[in-house]
Design a protein around this motif. Structure first.
Motif: not given
Length: 127
Positions: A51-57, A102-108
């Motif tokens: 689960i992503a840090w920002r938008d809970s993708a 941190p802040f690494k949505d792309a590596n989910l």
């Protein structure tokens, strides 16, 4: 120092459910992707869900898609894995993990982007 403590594992029959929890401490986890891995005997550790840090993708491995649900409560520094319709092949030690950076949505869904681990909780599904 990052600490991850999993709980909620156990022995259930096929078709049953379990909810895993992971309590994190030692950091600001709201800015990190978090994931659940599992390792069955004789097999490599695999990324099951994240689960992503920002938008809970979210990300799910094909083997659990539609059966498992990951969620997080940043106020409690906790991530959950709701596991339904469990199968014997879900038997494994399940590990909670936090991303290395941190802040690494792309590596989910990149297993190599995770770098901190809990001690694991055993999940056993009987047929």
């Amino acid at each position: 120092q990052v600490q991850l403590v999993e709980s909620g594992g156990g022995l259930v029959q096929a078709g049953g459910s379990l909810r895993l929890s992971c309590a994190a401490s030692g950091g600001t986890f709201s800015i990190y992707n978090m994931g659940w891995f599992r390792q069955a005997p004789g097999k490599e550790r695999e990324l099951v869900s994240a689960i992503a840090w920002r938008d809970s993708a979210t990300y799910y491995a094909d083997s659990v898609k539609g059966r498992f649900t990951i969620s997080r409560d940043n106020a409690k520094n906790t991530v959950y894995l709701q596991m339904n319709s469990l199968k014997p092949e879900d038997t494994a030690v399940y590990y909670c993990s936090v991303a290395r950076s941190p802040f690494k949505d792309a590596n989910l869904n990149d297993p190599l982007s995770y770098g901190y681990w809990g001690q694991g909780t055993q999940v056993t599904i009987s047929s």
